[in-house]
Motif scaffolding. Structure first.
Motif, mmCIF file in Angstrom:
data_model
loop_
_atom_site.group_PDB
_atom_site.id
_atom_site.type_symbol
_atom_site.label_atom_id
_atom_site.label_comp_id
_atom_site.label_asym_id
_atom_site.label_seq_id
_atom_site.Cartn_x
_atom_site.Cartn_y
_atom_site.Cartn_z
ATOM 1 N N ILE A 1 0.863 -1.417 -0.020
ATOM 2 C CA ILE A 1 -0.111 -0.316 -0.141
ATOM 3 C C ILE A 1 1.017 1.162 0.015
ATOM 4 N N GLN A 2 0.608 2.185 -0.980
ATOM 5 C CA GLN A 2 1.316 3.260 -0.860
ATOM 6 C C GLN A 2 1.266 4.366 0.313
ATOM 7 N N THR B 1 0.731 7.489 0.652
ATOM 8 C CA THR B 1 0.416 8.658 0.114
ATOM 9 C C THR B 1 -0.656 9.393 1.071
ATOM 10 N N HIS C 1 -7.571 5.174 3.818
ATOM 11 C CA HIS C 1 -8.914 5.620 3.974
ATOM 12 C C HIS C 1 -9.722 4.322 4.029
ATOM 13 N N GLY D 1 -10.822 -2.582 0.915
ATOM 14 C CA GLY D 1 -10.681 -3.020 -0.422
ATOM 15 C C GLY D 1 -9.335 -3.839 -0.271
ATOM 16 N N VAL E 1 -5.377 -7.192 -4.282
ATOM 17 C CA VAL E 1 -5.497 -5.988 -4.348
ATOM 18 C C VAL E 1 -6.843 -5.332 -5.140
ATOM 19 N N ASP F 1 -8.810 -1.975 -9.283
ATOM 20 C CA ASP F 1 -8.035 -1.024 -10.265
ATOM 21 C C ASP F 1 -6.616 -1.562 -10.379
ATOM 22 N N GLN F 2 -5.945 -2.339 -9.616
ATOM 23 C CA GLN F 2 -4.796 -2.835 -9.919
ATOM 24 C C GLN F 2 -4.708 -4.134 -10.812
ATOM 25 N N MET G 1 -15.205 -4.988 -4.066
ATOM 26 C CA MET G 1 -14.873 -4.293 -5.405
ATOM 27 C C MET G 1 -14.453 -2.756 -4.862
ATOM 28 N N ILE G 2 -15.305 -1.636 -5.670
ATOM 29 C CA ILE G 2 -14.825 -0.411 -5.329
ATOM 30 C C ILE G 2 -15.488 0.142 -4.554
ATOM 31 N N LYS H 1 -14.992 6.505 -7.159
ATOM 32 C CA LYS H 1 -14.154 5.728 -6.494
ATOM 33 C C LYS H 1 -13.611 6.383 -5.411
ATOM 34 N N MET H 2 -13.670 5.786 -4.086
ATOM 35 C CA MET H 2 -12.962 6.554 -3.132
ATOM 36 C C MET H 2 -11.457 6.659 -3.095
ATOM 37 N N SER H 3 -10.757 7.752 -3.275
ATOM 38 C CA SER H 3 -9.477 7.851 -3.417
ATOM 39 C C SER H 3 -8.789 9.069 -2.900
ATOM 40 N N SER I 1 -6.476 10.740 -3.947
ATOM 41 C CA SER I 1 -6.363 11.741 -5.312
ATOM 42 C C SER I 1 -7.682 12.490 -5.500
HETATM 43 P P1 ADP Z 1 -5.839 5.594 -3.721
HETATM 44 O O1 ADP Z 1 -6.687 5.532 -4.605
HETATM 45 O O2 ADP Z 1 -6.673 6.355 -2.312
HETATM 46 O O3 ADP Z 1 -4.542 6.419 -3.730
HETATM 47 P P2 ADP Z 1 -4.219 3.390 -3.284
HETATM 48 O O4 ADP Z 1 -4.216 3.366 -4.944
HETATM 49 O O5 ADP Z 1 -2.917 3.820 -2.616
HETATM 50 O O6 ADP Z 1 -5.502 4.247 -3.052
HETATM 51 O O7 ADP Z 1 -4.884 1.801 -3.251
HETATM 52 C C1 ADP Z 1 -4.177 1.228 -2.167
HETATM 53 C C2 ADP Z 1 -4.932 -0.136 -2.094
HETATM 54 O O8 ADP Z 1 -6.217 -0.026 -1.822
HETATM 55 C C3 ADP Z 1 -4.984 -0.982 -3.484
HETATM 56 O O9 ADP Z 1 -4.998 -2.189 -3.210
HETATM 57 C C4 ADP Z 1 -6.464 -0.635 -4.173
HETATM 58 O O10 ADP Z 1 -6.649 -1.436 -5.078
HETATM 59 C C5 ADP Z 1 -7.256 -0.457 -2.973
HETATM 60 N N1 ADP Z 1 -8.393 0.673 -3.003
HETATM 61 C C6 ADP Z 1 -7.988 2.030 -3.071
HETATM 62 N N2 ADP Z 1 -9.267 2.807 -3.140
HETATM 63 C C7 ADP Z 1 -10.147 1.738 -3.069
HETATM 64 C C8 ADP Z 1 -11.412 1.977 -3.292
HETATM 65 N N3 ADP Z 1 -12.216 2.924 -3.353
HETATM 66 N N4 ADP Z 1 -12.158 0.477 -3.109
HETATM 67 C C9 ADP Z 1 -11.554 -0.660 -3.050
HETATM 68 N N5 ADP Z 1 -10.292 -0.618 -2.814
HETATM 69 C C10 ADP Z 1 -9.661 0.290 -3.075
#
Ligand code: ADP
Ligand code: TRP
Length: 323
Positions: A8-9, A11, A15, A21, A146, A149-150, A184-185, A193-195, A197
Motif C-alpha cells: 500500500i502506498q 500517500t 482511508h 478493499g 489488490v 483498479d490494480q 470491489m470498489i 471511487k474513493m481515492s 487523489s
Molecule cells: P488511492 O486511490 O486512495 O490512492 P491506492 O491506489 O493507494 O488508493 O490503493 C491502495 C489499495 O487500496 C489498493 O489495493 C487499491 O486497490 C485499494 N483501494 C483503493 N481505493 C479503493 C476503493 N475505493 N475501493 C476498494 N479498494 C480500494
C-alpha cells in the motif's frame, strides 16, 4: 504454503476504501492456514507524488499503524517498508525494465489517468508498474490481493515475468491477482471511487468530530425529507451497506422508504456504525502513532526477512542474465 503479497502506498493515512478493499481482506488471507503474507508499505512508489520527506514519513507510519491496528500478525508474516529494501528492489526493477515493452507502459490506465490529473508527470510515474512488478516477482509471490483498479498492473507483472522466463528459462513465479468480489470498489463521498487523489475519502482515524463532519459531506440528491428515498442510488446507503450486517441493512432500507427519514439521519447512522465497528482499531492506531519506535522496530525485523528473500531472486537474475 502459498505466499500472499501486497503493498500500500504511503500517500496518506489509509482511508475506508483502502481498509475495506485491501487491508482487511489481506489480513483475512494472512490468517488462513498454509498462507504466509508479505505486506509492505510502498513508500518508494509514493515519491512519484510526494516530495515532502516529513509528510512521507508520517504517511508511512500511519500506513504501518493501520495494518497493525487491524491485527496483522508480524510474528508469523513479513511486514516491511519498501525503502528498507531499496537497493535490492530498485536493482531488480532495472533488470525488469529491460524486459518491459515501452507500449505496455504507455497504455497503462493508471498512468494515463494520473498524467491527466497531476501537474508533476515524472518518469517514476511512468515506470511505476515495473517497480511494482519487482515488488511482486522479487519475493516469489503466488497471490497478490489488490483492488480491481490494480488488475492491469498485475497483468503487466505477469507479462514481464513470462517474457523473462521465456528468454532465460523458468526463473520467476507467475503471480495471480486476487480481487475481492464482495467489496470491489468502495465509493467516496461524491459517489466516484474513493481515492486520496479525488479528495472524497473517509478517514476513520479522525477525531469523532472531524469524522462526523467528513461523513456529513457525503453527496446526496435533493429529495425532500417528507418523501421516501431511493436507497439504491444513495452514496451514504452504499457505504452503510458495506459495513452493516443483514438486519441493519434491511432496517435501513425500510428507513429510506419511510417519509420523514432524511439523509442526515442516514449519515448519522453511518457515523455511529463506523465508530462502533472500528472502536478498537481507532484506539490502537492512536497508540501506535504515539509510539513510532515500536513501528520502526517491527518494520526493521520485517526488512531483514524481506531482504533475505529478494537477495536470492536478484542473484538468480544476475546469474541468468550473464553478470
Ligand atoms: P488511492 O486511490 O486512495 O490512492 P491506492 O491506489 O493507494 O488508493 O490503493 C491502495 C489499495 O487500496 C489498493 O489495493 C487499491 O486497490 C485499494 N483501494 C483503493 N481505493 C479503493 C476503493 N475505493 N475501493 C476498494 N479498494 C480500494
Ligand atoms: N500500486 C499499488 C497501489 O497503488 C501499490 C503497490 C506497489 C502494490 N507495489 C505493489 C500492490 C505490489 C501490490 C503488490 O495500490
Amino acid at each position: 504454503m502459498a505466499r500472499i503479497l501486497t503493498g500500500i502506498q504511503s500517500t496518506g493515512t489509509p482511508h475506508l476504501g483502502n481498509i475495506l478493499g485491501a487491508i482487511m481482506p489481506g489480513i483475512e488471507l494472512s490468517k488462513q492456514k498454509d498462507n504466509e503474507a508479505f505486506f509492505f508499505i510502498a513508500d518508494l512508489h509514493s515519491l512519484t507524488q510526494i516530495k515532502d520527506g516529513n509528510q512521507l514519513r508520517k504517511n508511512t507510519y500511519a500506513t504501518a499503524a493501520t495494518w497493525l491496528a487491524f491485527g496483522f500478525d508480524t510474528s508469523t508474516n513479513v511486514f516491511y517498508r519498501q525503502s528498507d529494501v531499496a537497493a535490492e528492489v530498485c536493482q531488480l526493477a532495472w533488470f525488469l525494465n529491460c524486459y518491459t515493452p515501452f507500449p505496455m507502459l504507455s497504455n497503462a490506465h493508471s498512468f494515463k489517468d494520473k498524467s491527466q490529473k497531476l501537474s508533476d508527470v515524472n518518469a517514476g510515474l511512468f515506470t511505476y508498474p515495473v517497480l511494482m512488478a519487482a515488488d511482486i516477482i522479487g519475493y516469489d509471490a503466488d497471490y497478490v490481493p489488490v483492488g480491481k483498479d490494480q488488475q492491469q498492473h498485475l497483468e503487466m507483472t505477469k507479462d514481464i515475468a513470462s517474457s523473462f522466463n521465456h528468454i532465460h528459462g523458468e526463473t520467476f513465479v507467475l503471480p495471480e491477482g486476487l480481487y475481492d468480489k464482495r467489496v470491489m470498489i468502495v465509493p467516496g463521498t461524491d459517489g466516484q471511487k474513493m481515492s486520496k487523489s479525488y479528495n472524497n475519502f473517509i478517514d476513520i482515524f479522525l477525531s469523532d468530530k472531524d469524522l462526523r463532519k467528513q461523513i456529513m459531506k457525503i453527496e446526496t440528491d435533493s429529495t425532500p425529507i417528507e418523501e421516501p428515498k431511493n436507497c439504491e442510488s444513495c452514496n451514504a446507503f452504499a457505504l452503510y451497506a458495506l459495513l452493516a450486517d443483514e438486519v441493519q441493512i434491511a432496517k435501513m432500507k425500510t428507513n429510506y422508504a419511510t417519509p420523514g427519514y432524511g439523509y442526515g439521519h442516514a449519515k448519522q447512522a453511518l457515523f455511529e456504525l463506523i465508530c462502533e465497528k472500528f472502536k478498537t482499531e481507532r484506539a490502537r492506531f492512536n497508540e501506535l502513532m504515539e509510539n513510532t519506535d515500536e513501528l520502526d522496530r517491527q518494520l526493521a525485523i520485517g526488512a531483514e526477512k524481506a531482504k533475505a528473500v529478494i537477495s536470492g531472486v536478484v542473484a538468480k537474475v544476475k546469474s541468468k542474465t550473464g553478470y
